[in-house]
Design an enzyme around this catalytic site. Structure first.
Site, PDB file in Angstrom:
ATOM      1  N   LYS A  68    -100.234   6.492 -24.873  1.00  0.00           N
ATOM      2  CA  LYS A  68    -101.628   6.093 -24.983  1.00  0.00           C
ATOM      3  C   LYS A  68    -101.875   6.861 -26.330  1.00  0.00           C
ATOM      4  CE  LYS A  68    -102.584   5.780 -19.976  1.00  0.00           C
ATOM      5  NZ  LYS A  68    -101.588   5.894 -19.301  1.00  0.00           N
ATOM      6  N   LEU A  69    -101.564   6.422 -27.270  1.00  0.00           N
ATOM      7  CA  LEU A  69    -102.092   6.986 -28.867  1.00  0.00           C
ATOM      8  C   LEU A  69    -103.398   6.807 -28.905  1.00  0.00           C
ATOM      9  CD1 LEU A  69     -98.907   5.567 -30.830  1.00  0.00           C
ATOM     10  CD2 LEU A  69     -98.914   7.918 -29.581  1.00  0.00           C
ATOM     11  N   ASP A  71    -105.717   8.124 -32.464  1.00  0.00           N
ATOM     12  CA  ASP A  71    -105.800   9.048 -33.383  1.00  0.00           C
ATOM     13  C   ASP A  71    -106.375   8.155 -34.759  1.00  0.00           C
ATOM     14  OD1 ASP A  71    -105.681  11.174 -35.348  1.00  0.00           O
ATOM     15  OD2 ASP A  71    -103.953  11.909 -33.997  1.00  0.00           O
ATOM     16  N   ILE A  72    -106.544   8.819 -35.984  1.00  0.00           N
ATOM     17  CA  ILE A  72    -106.874   7.753 -37.075  1.00  0.00           C
ATOM     18  C   ILE A  72    -105.906   6.683 -37.398  1.00  0.00           C
ATOM     19  CG2 ILE A  72    -108.208   9.628 -37.930  1.00  0.00           C
ATOM     20  CD1 ILE A  72    -105.924   9.981 -39.944  1.00  0.00           C
ATOM     21  N   PRO A  73    -106.421   5.446 -37.940  1.00  0.00           N
ATOM     22  CA  PRO A  73    -105.196   4.192 -37.960  1.00  0.00           C
ATOM     23  C   PRO A  73    -103.852   4.733 -38.508  1.00  0.00           C
ATOM     24  CG  PRO A  73    -107.292   3.534 -38.399  1.00  0.00           C
ATOM     25  CD  PRO A  73    -107.509   5.137 -38.051  1.00  0.00           C
ATOM     26  N   THR A  75    -102.306   7.560 -38.635  1.00  0.00           N
ATOM     27  CA  THR A  75    -101.588   8.409 -37.844  1.00  0.00           C
ATOM     28  C   THR A  75    -100.831   7.697 -36.630  1.00  0.00           C
ATOM     29  OG1 THR A  75    -102.830  10.438 -38.610  1.00  0.00           O
ATOM     30  CG2 THR A  75    -101.472  10.602 -36.410  1.00  0.00           C
ATOM     31  N   GLN A 198    -105.329   7.113  -6.845  1.00  0.00           N
ATOM     32  CA  GLN A 198    -105.774   5.702  -7.228  1.00  0.00           C
ATOM     33  C   GLN A 198    -106.868   5.275  -6.394  1.00  0.00           C
ATOM     34  OE1 GLN A 198    -104.678   4.589 -10.055  1.00  0.00           O
ATOM     35  NE2 GLN A 198    -102.440   4.945 -10.151  1.00  0.00           N
ATOM     36  N   GLY A 218     -95.036   3.639  -8.809  1.00  0.00           N
ATOM     37  CA  GLY A 218     -94.744   4.942  -8.758  1.00  0.00           C
ATOM     38  C   GLY A 218     -94.200   5.589  -7.599  1.00  0.00           C
ATOM     39  N   ARG A 219     -95.349   6.461  -7.095  1.00  0.00           N
ATOM     40  CA  ARG A 219     -95.186   7.246  -5.929  1.00  0.00           C
ATOM     41  C   ARG A 219     -94.721   6.563  -4.561  1.00  0.00           C
ATOM     42  NH1 ARG A 219    -100.712  10.319  -7.200  1.00  0.00           N
ATOM     43  NH2 ARG A 219    -100.779   8.261  -8.260  1.00  0.00           N
TER      44      ARG A 219
END
Ligand code: C5P
Length: 247
Positions: A68-69, A71-73, A75, A198, A218-219
């Protein structure tokens, strides 16, 4: 759901575990019973890319790097270049955020080797949260409208698809076409124990019927007495829901 995929391919198991050793145990048990392993921040911070190598050694499961990045484009683009340099990472996530520039940088840096998925609105965010953050009442009253707006942003930026809840998948498919991928967490089979944290959960069958391409589960698998058997039971439910449409 893409026609050439098998039911197993649709099941994505999140390796939400604190150590590489524990994650590797699940990879060994579940390779061949799920189609993809999702690596999130917890495991990536603990062990970096080690788990990617282990998954590849255990079989041909796909890999989803869910970092889930945001930041500035420049980076985000540089981070995506490093992700694309790994062999076998099929998907990676980037927040849709406020501007499409970050998504466009990620797509460009992926060089077609990684499918960039936009995170629209986290399922933990409520309309009230959006109001307090200063969003227009149009979105605070109906967070689903913000999901659609951000899915549009992701599509226009060239993303492969989005992460969304099972309740939004059908509308996204209707608006952006069947090739725009929906990756759906918050899946709970009827037989699974608690619904935990959830909120907008759907069953595997409902997710498939809404057109979801991939189901993050997942769980219900991780915490089952026999995780392999739980994955197989879920695959059987998906097969039944798809009415023989997928193998
Ligand atoms: O099935 P379970 O709830 O255990 O799955 C949790 C996984 O789904 C976590 O890895 C979490 O990051 C992911 N996820 C989520 N809700 C979102 C996006 C991803 O629960 N909106």
């Amino acid at each position: 759901m893409a026609e050439n995929k098998t039911v197993t391919d649709c099941i994505v198991f999140p390796l939400d575990l604190p150590t590489v050793a524990e994650a590797a145990g699940y990879v060994r048990q579940l390779s061949g019973r799920v189609g993809m392993f999702k690596i999130g921040l917890e495991l990536f911070i603990a062990g970096g890319g080690q788990i990617i190598e282990i998954i590849r050694e255990c079989g041909d499961s796909a890999i989803f790097l869910d970092l889930k990045l945001h930041d500035i484009p420049a980076t985000v683009g540089r981070a995506m270049e490093r992700i694309a340099a790994w062999d076998g990472v099929a998907f990676a996530t980037v927040h849709c955020g406020e501007s499409p520039a970050m998504l466009k940088a990620a797509v460009s840096a992926s060089s077609g080797r990684v499918g960039v998925l936009g995170v629209t609105v986290l399922t933990s965010v409520s309309g009230n949260d959006l109001q307090n953050a200063g969003f227009d009442p149009v979105y605070a009253d109906n967070p689903g409208a913000l999901v659609m707006k951000r899915a549009q942003m992701a599509r226009d930026a060239g993303c492969a698809g989005v992460v969304c809840s099972g309740r939004e998948s059908a509308a996204i498919k209707a608006e952006f076409g069947k090739n725009f991928i929906t990756m759906v967490p918050g899946i709970r089979p009827d037989w699974s124990a608690g619904k935990e944290d959830q909120k907008r959960v759907v069953t595997p069958a409902a997710a498939v019927q809404s057109g979801a391409d991939y189901l993050v589960i997942g769980r219900p698998i991780r915490d089952a007495k026999d995780p392999g058997k739980a994955a197989e039971q879920i695959a059987a439910e998906i097969r039944a829901a798809a009415g023989g449409g997928i193998g």
